[in-house]
Design a protein around this motif. Structure first.
Motif, PDB file in Angstrom:
ATOM      1  N   CYS A 184      49.035 -22.726  31.437  1.00 51.70           N
ATOM      2  CA  CYS A 184      49.419 -23.137  33.019  1.00 51.70           C
ATOM      3  C   CYS A 184      50.844 -22.313  33.095  1.00 51.70           C
ATOM      4  O   CYS A 184      51.616 -22.028  32.288  1.00 51.70           O
ATOM      5  N   GLN A 238      48.788 -30.147  32.350  1.00 50.46           N
ATOM      6  CA  GLN A 238      48.217 -28.827  32.620  1.00 50.46           C
ATOM      7  C   GLN A 238      48.380 -27.927  31.547  1.00 50.46           C
ATOM      8  O   GLN A 238      47.741 -26.937  31.060  1.00 50.46           O
ATOM      9  N   THR A 291      48.567 -28.724  28.253  1.00 49.85           N
ATOM     10  CA  THR A 291      47.786 -29.291  26.956  1.00 49.85           C
ATOM     11  C   THR A 291      46.320 -28.751  27.410  1.00 49.85           C
ATOM     12  O   THR A 291      45.755 -28.046  26.628  1.00 49.85           O
ATOM     13  N   ARG A 292      46.001 -29.119  28.517  1.00 54.25           N
ATOM     14  CA  ARG A 292      44.455 -28.474  28.956  1.00 54.25           C
ATOM     15  C   ARG A 292      44.431 -26.837  28.729  1.00 54.25           C
ATOM     16  O   ARG A 292      43.492 -26.574  28.350  1.00 54.25           O
ATOM     17  N   GLY A 293      45.440 -26.478  29.184  1.00 56.28           N
ATOM     18  CA  GLY A 293      45.399 -24.844  29.324  1.00 56.28           C
ATOM     19  C   GLY A 293      45.429 -24.188  27.732  1.00 56.28           C
ATOM     20  O   GLY A 293      44.693 -23.189  27.560  1.00 56.28           O
ATOM     21  N   VAL A 301      43.985 -25.728  25.344  1.00 57.54           N
ATOM     22  CA  VAL A 301      42.717 -25.840  24.811  1.00 57.54           C
ATOM     23  C   VAL A 301      41.679 -24.887  25.422  1.00 57.54           C
ATOM     24  O   VAL A 301      40.623 -24.356  24.783  1.00 57.54           O
ATOM     25  N   GLU A 302      41.863 -24.774  26.823  1.00 55.34           N
ATOM     26  CA  GLU A 302      40.751 -23.970  27.503  1.00 55.34           C
ATOM     27  C   GLU A 302      40.802 -22.596  27.074  1.00 55.34           C
ATOM     28  O   GLU A 302      39.740 -21.870  27.314  1.00 55.34           O
ATOM     29  N   VAL A 303      41.714 -22.129  26.595  1.00 51.80           N
ATOM     30  CA  VAL A 303      41.854 -20.607  26.299  1.00 51.80           C
ATOM     31  C   VAL A 303      41.091 -20.118  24.752  1.00 51.80           C
ATOM     32  O   VAL A 303      41.095 -19.199  24.440  1.00 51.80           O
ATOM     33  N   PRO A 346      34.767 -19.937  22.452  1.00 48.68           N
ATOM     34  CA  PRO A 346      33.635 -21.010  22.358  1.00 48.68           C
ATOM     35  C   PRO A 346      33.290 -21.472  21.033  1.00 48.68           C
ATOM     36  O   PRO A 346      33.057 -22.489  20.855  1.00 48.68           O
ATOM     37  N   ARG A 404      40.717 -27.475  18.783  1.00 47.28           N
ATOM     38  CA  ARG A 404      40.896 -28.079  20.174  1.00 47.28           C
ATOM     39  C   ARG A 404      42.216 -29.216  19.886  1.00 47.28           C
ATOM     40  O   ARG A 404      42.951 -28.956  20.875  1.00 47.28           O
ATOM     41  N   TYR A 432      42.389 -38.036  28.260  1.00 47.38           N
ATOM     42  CA  TYR A 432      41.980 -36.554  27.465  1.00 47.38           C
ATOM     43  C   TYR A 432      41.945 -36.536  26.082  1.00 47.38           C
ATOM     44  O   TYR A 432      41.417 -35.720  25.482  1.00 47.38           O
ATOM     45  N   ARG A 465      43.670 -17.229  19.217  1.00 46.54           N
ATOM     46  CA  ARG A 465      44.052 -17.914  20.542  1.00 46.54           C
ATOM     47  C   ARG A 465      44.668 -16.678  21.415  1.00 46.54           C
ATOM     48  O   ARG A 465      45.528 -15.904  20.985  1.00 46.54           O
TER      49      ARG A 465
END
Length: 244
Positions: A2, A98, A100-102, A104-106, A109, A116, A163, A233
Motif C-alpha cells: 500500500c 492496507q 497488512t493485506r498488501g 499478503v497479496e503480493v 500463488p 501468508r 482478516y 516476495r
C-alpha cells in the motif's frame, strides 16, 4: 504494497522520524499551504500531540498552535476534538489494514498458509511503524477513547480482526498450525505482541527488518511445516508517502 507503507526510511533524518519532529514544522509551513491542506495539517499535528500527551492531555488550542492557525479555524474542518480523534484512529486502522493485506497479496500463488501469516506479520509491523503518529494514538491511548468514537470504529476493528482470523483458520484447516493451539488466543497474542512494539522500538535508531525477522521467529513454534523455500516476495516500491 500500500502507498502508506512506501515512504523510504532514508528520506528522513533520525530526528525527523520522531513522531513530534514533523508536527513541529507545521507552524512554519502552514502559512505557505493552501487552505485545502489545512485539514491534513490539523490531523498530522493532532496525531503527534495525542501520541505524546494523550487525548485527554491535548486541547484544541494546542493543536491550533502546532499548525499555526487560530483555534476557531479548527472548527471550520472539525466540529470537535472527538471528531479529530476519530479521523486519526480511522486513518491509522485503515493504513494498517492496507499494509497488512498488501504484504499478503503480493505473494506468489504458490505461497502457503505460513507464508501468508508471516507476510501479514511483516505488513502489520510496517503499517504501525511507518504511520507511527496515527497508529500510536490508537494503540497507546485506547482507554481514553470516547465511547461514541469506539462504537463508530468497531466495524473497522472487527474487519481487521476477521482478516487475521481468516488467515489463521485457513492455516489450521490445512494442517499448518499445531493442533493444540487456540486460534482466538493466538490471534490476540500475535496482534498484542506486535502492537506493543510501538512502546519500545525506536525506528530512528535503525531499520525495521530485524524487528520483523525477530517477530516471525518468535512465533515459529506454532507451525507444523516449514515455510516455502526460495519464495520470492516483491520488494516494496519506495516513494514519498501519500495520504490514503
Amino acid at each position: 504494497m500500500c502507498s502508506a507503507c512506501q515512504m523510504s526510511e532514508y528520506t528522513l533524518s533520525p530526528l525527523e522520524r520522531h513522531p513530534m519532529a514533523r508536527t513541529r514544522k507545521h507552524e512554519a509551513t502552514s502559512r505557505e499551504q493552501p487552505a485545502t491542506d489545512s485539514r491534513a495539517l490539523i490531523l498530522d499535528a493532532a496525531a503527534g500531540l495525542f501520541s505524546t500527551f494523550g487525548y485527554a492531555g491535548t486541547g484544541l488550542r494546542q493543536i491550533a498552535d502546532e499548525v499555526g492557525i487560530r483555534p476557531a479555524s479548527v472548527y471550520h474542518h472539525f466540529e470537535s476534538k472527538e471528531r479529530i480523534l476519530e479521523e486519526i484512529l480511522r486513518t491509522g486502522l485503515t493504513q494498517t489494514l492496507q499494509c497488512t493485506r498488501g504484504a499478503v497479496e503480493v505473494l506468489p500463488p504458490e505461497a502457503n498458509p505460513r507464508d501468508r501469516v508471516e507476510a501479514a506479520i511483516a505488513g502489520h509491523l510496517r503499517g504501525i511503524h511507518e504511520n507511527l503518529t496515527y497508529t500510536s494514538t490508537n494503540l497507546r491511548f485506547h482507554g481514553q477513547m470516547p465511547p461514541d468514537v469506539g462504537k463508530r470504529l468497531r466495524p473497522l476493528r472487527e474487519n481487521y480482526s476477521d482478516y487475521w482470523r481468516t488467515l489463521l483458520d485457513s492455516a489450521r484447516r490445512h494442517g499448518w498450525l499445531h493442533p493444540d493451539l487456540d486460534v482466538s488466543m493466538l490471534r490476540a497474542l500475535i496482534l498484542g505482541g506486535l502492537n506493543r512494539t510501538v512502546v519500545w522500538f525506536d525506528r530512528g535508531k535503525g531499520p525495521i527488518e530485524p524487528l520483523i525477522r525477530t517477530s516471525i521467529l518468535a512465533f515459529s513454534g506454532i507451525w507444523t511445516k516449514e515455510r516455502s523455500q526460495n519464495l520470492e516476495r516483491k520488494p516494496p516500491t519506495r516513494s514519498r508517502k501519500q495520504r490514503t
